[in-house]
Design a protein around this motif. Sequence first.
Motif, PDB file in Angstrom:
ATOM      1  N   SER A 201     -13.891  17.054   2.746  1.00  0.00           N
ATOM      2  CA  SER A 201     -12.628  17.422   2.086  1.00  0.00           C
ATOM      3  C   SER A 201     -12.655  17.149   0.586  1.00  0.00           C
ATOM      4  CB  SER A 201     -11.452  16.690   2.732  1.00  0.00           C
ATOM      5  OG  SER A 201     -11.632  15.288   2.686  1.00  0.00           O
ATOM      6  N   GLY A 202     -13.741  16.525   0.078  1.00  0.00           N
ATOM      7  CA  GLY A 202     -13.880  16.321  -1.368  1.00  0.00           C
ATOM      8  C   GLY A 202     -13.631  14.891  -1.828  1.00  0.00           C
ATOM      9  N   LYS A 203     -13.415  13.976  -0.903  1.00  0.00           N
ATOM     10  CA  LYS A 203     -13.037  12.598  -1.255  1.00  0.00           C
ATOM     11  C   LYS A 203     -14.104  11.902  -2.097  1.00  0.00           C
ATOM     12  CE  LYS A 203     -12.795  11.139   2.994  1.00  0.00           C
ATOM     13  NZ  LYS A 203     -13.440  12.297   3.633  1.00  0.00           N
ATOM     14  N   SER A 204     -15.341  11.903  -1.631  1.00  0.00           N
ATOM     15  CA  SER A 204     -16.411  11.208  -2.346  1.00  0.00           C
ATOM     16  C   SER A 204     -16.722  11.887  -3.679  1.00  0.00           C
ATOM     17  CB  SER A 204     -17.680  11.145  -1.489  1.00  0.00           C
ATOM     18  OG  SER A 204     -17.465  10.334  -0.350  1.00  0.00           O
ATOM     19  N   THR A 205     -16.665  13.210  -3.716  1.00  0.00           N
ATOM     20  CA  THR A 205     -16.892  13.931  -4.968  1.00  0.00           C
ATOM     21  C   THR A 205     -15.839  13.552  -6.001  1.00  0.00           C
ATOM     22  OG1 THR A 205     -17.896  15.781  -3.777  1.00  0.00           O
ATOM     23  CG2 THR A 205     -17.128  16.218  -6.008  1.00  0.00           C
TER      24      THR A 205
ATOM     25  N   TYR B 216      -7.383  17.591   1.931  1.00  0.00           N
ATOM     26  CA  TYR B 216      -7.771  18.640   2.866  1.00  0.00           C
ATOM     27  C   TYR B 216      -8.352  19.795   2.064  1.00  0.00           C
ATOM     28  CZ  TYR B 216      -7.498  22.347   6.349  1.00  0.00           C
ATOM     29  OH  TYR B 216      -7.814  23.382   7.197  1.00  0.00           O
ATOM     30  N   ASP B 217      -9.576  20.161   2.377  1.00  0.00           N
ATOM     31  CA  ASP B 217     -10.218  21.335   1.775  1.00  0.00           C
ATOM     32  C   ASP B 217     -10.177  21.300   0.245  1.00  0.00           C
ATOM     33  OD1 ASP B 217     -11.585  23.770   1.777  1.00  0.00           O
ATOM     34  OD2 ASP B 217      -9.719  24.935   1.722  1.00  0.00           O
ATOM     35  N   GLY B 218     -10.504  20.124  -0.328  1.00  0.00           N
ATOM     36  CA  GLY B 218     -10.626  20.013  -1.775  1.00  0.00           C
ATOM     37  C   GLY B 218      -9.329  19.851  -2.537  1.00  0.00           C
ATOM     38  N   ARG B 219      -8.221  19.701  -1.802  1.00  0.00           N
ATOM     39  CA  ARG B 219      -6.924  19.529  -2.457  1.00  0.00           C
ATOM     40  C   ARG B 219      -6.253  18.248  -1.968  1.00  0.00           C
ATOM     41  NH1 ARG B 219      -5.879  24.746  -4.334  1.00  0.00           N
ATOM     42  NH2 ARG B 219      -6.815  26.396  -3.063  1.00  0.00           N
TER      43      ARG B 219
ATOM     44  N   PHE C  38     -19.865  23.374  -6.960  1.00  0.00           N
ATOM     45  CA  PHE C  38     -21.320  23.340  -6.814  1.00  0.00           C
ATOM     46  C   PHE C  38     -21.736  24.771  -6.509  1.00  0.00           C
ATOM     47  CE2 PHE C  38     -20.114  18.986  -5.603  1.00  0.00           C
ATOM     48  CZ  PHE C  38     -20.968  18.241  -6.403  1.00  0.00           C
ATOM     49  N   GLY C  39     -22.265  25.452  -7.533  1.00  0.00           N
ATOM     50  CA  GLY C  39     -22.564  26.873  -7.357  1.00  0.00           C
ATOM     51  C   GLY C  39     -21.273  27.636  -7.137  1.00  0.00           C
ATOM     52  N   THR C  40     -21.192  28.350  -6.010  1.00  0.00           N
ATOM     53  CA  THR C  40     -19.963  29.097  -5.701  1.00  0.00           C
ATOM     54  C   THR C  40     -19.008  28.292  -4.833  1.00  0.00           C
ATOM     55  OG1 THR C  40     -21.053  30.078  -3.771  1.00  0.00           O
ATOM     56  CG2 THR C  40     -21.159  31.321  -5.831  1.00  0.00           C
ATOM     57  N   ASN C  41     -19.394  27.083  -4.472  1.00  0.00           N
ATOM     58  CA  ASN C  41     -18.568  26.255  -3.591  1.00  0.00           C
ATOM     59  C   ASN C  41     -17.618  25.380  -4.417  1.00  0.00           C
ATOM     60  OD1 ASN C  41     -17.555  24.885  -1.402  1.00  0.00           O
ATOM     61  ND2 ASN C  41     -19.302  23.495  -1.233  1.00  0.00           N
ATOM     62  N   GLU C  42     -16.339  25.654  -4.319  1.00  0.00           N
ATOM     63  CA  GLU C  42     -15.328  24.873  -5.045  1.00  0.00           C
ATOM     64  C   GLU C  42     -14.939  23.670  -4.185  1.00  0.00           C
ATOM     65  OE1 GLU C  42     -11.691  25.988  -8.021  1.00  0.00           O
ATOM     66  OE2 GLU C  42     -11.579  26.816  -5.995  1.00  0.00           O
ATOM     67  N   VAL C  43     -15.425  22.502  -4.576  1.00  0.00           N
ATOM     68  CA  VAL C  43     -15.255  21.289  -3.764  1.00  0.00           C
ATOM     69  C   VAL C  43     -13.950  20.578  -4.089  1.00  0.00           C
ATOM     70  CG1 VAL C  43     -16.292  19.060  -3.169  1.00  0.00           C
ATOM     71  CG2 VAL C  43     -17.745  21.034  -3.553  1.00  0.00           C
ATOM     72  N   LEU C  44     -13.554  20.594  -5.360  1.00  0.00           N
ATOM     73  CA  LEU C  44     -12.260  20.033  -5.775  1.00  0.00           C
ATOM     74  C   LEU C  44     -11.436  21.146  -6.422  1.00  0.00           C
ATOM     75  CD1 LEU C  44     -13.350  16.624  -7.371  1.00  0.00           C
ATOM     76  CD2 LEU C  44     -12.447  17.011  -5.067  1.00  0.00           C
ATOM     77  N   LYS C  45     -10.159  21.253  -6.020  1.00  0.00           N
ATOM     78  CA  LYS C  45      -9.324  22.372  -6.448  1.00  0.00           C
ATOM     79  C   LYS C  45      -8.016  21.849  -7.035  1.00  0.00           C
ATOM     80  CE  LYS C  45     -11.257  24.768  -2.451  1.00  0.00           C
ATOM     81  NZ  LYS C  45     -11.005  25.292  -1.094  1.00  0.00           N
ATOM     82  N   ASP C  46      -7.954  21.814  -8.352  1.00  0.00           N
ATOM     83  CA  ASP C  46      -6.698  21.507  -9.053  1.00  0.00           C
ATOM     84  C   ASP C  46      -6.090  20.168  -8.604  1.00  0.00           C
ATOM     85  OD1 ASP C  46      -4.843  22.122 -11.017  1.00  0.00           O
ATOM     86  OD2 ASP C  46      -3.471  23.077  -9.599  1.00  0.00           O
ATOM     87  N   ILE C  47      -6.863  19.103  -8.795  1.00  0.00           N
ATOM     88  CA  ILE C  47      -6.444  17.758  -8.384  1.00  0.00           C
ATOM     89  C   ILE C  47      -5.631  17.098  -9.495  1.00  0.00           C
ATOM     90  CG2 ILE C  47      -7.256  15.440  -7.782  1.00  0.00           C
ATOM     91  CD1 ILE C  47      -7.934  17.323  -5.577  1.00  0.00           C
ATOM     92  N   ASP C  48      -4.485  16.547  -9.130  1.00  0.00           N
ATOM     93  CA  ASP C  48      -3.624  15.800 -10.060  1.00  0.00           C
ATOM     94  C   ASP C  48      -3.182  14.492  -9.411  1.00  0.00           C
ATOM     95  OD1 ASP C  48      -2.736  17.578 -12.508  1.00  0.00           O
ATOM     96  OD2 ASP C  48      -2.614  18.901 -10.770  1.00  0.00           O
TER      97      ASP C  48
END
Length: 249
Positions: free
Chosen positions: A41-45, A213-216, A14-24
Amino acid sequence: MDEIIKVEHLVKTFGTNEVLKDIDFSVRKGDVISIIGASGSGKSTLLRCLNMLEEATAGSILFHGKNILSGEMNEDLLRAKVGMVFQSFNLFNNYNVLDNCTLGQVRVLRRKKEEAREIALSYLAKVGMVQYVNAKPKQLSGGQKQRVAIARALSMNPEVLLFDEPTSALDPEMVGEVLDVMKDLAKSGMTMLVVTHEMAFARDVSNRVIYMYDGRIEEEGSPEEIFSDPKSMRTKDFLSRFMENQITT
């Protein structure tokens, strides 16, 4: 292999905010996956990306092998197959309970009204709400609204149900009635992804737990692995805060 969803290198910004980072991760038929982690931590996103309520920035989400991010997927039909139960119910306040459960069937699945009505009534009975068919949402308690929302999602005959913190907006005495419905669904073989702070549910009902944790995805495993023998210190710290308050033996 009954793989329904496969997520590969998923990124959401979202803009410069990386909410999800390389999820597998992947979802197989009959899985009950609890997604736990601190707020933010990105769960709902992650859940919202799975049925295209949010548009992923990069990576792929395969539904039966087809990438839903390719632009060729009908969003309404995908959301019928990958249903969502929201924290805040998202019922239509100007429609009664029965109409809430038939509207999507008629408009998206093109079912005849009588067929949609019969299907809705069967699922309302399943969640103990059939006697409230003529009630408007404002006449219902939070727990009753959430049970109607679950019946509405089930009426679309989804392959997967996503639950986004389905009990967090409820008064404590109403949490149990919604969790009981979800436990019954899990026993029936429904494929479910549940973002939750209910650690006892995650431990006792899930077959897999994902800690974010923190989008991962910090750690993933069976409930026994995550709750009894977590490998990550972050997972241990998170669970130690929750275990004292929530888990009862």
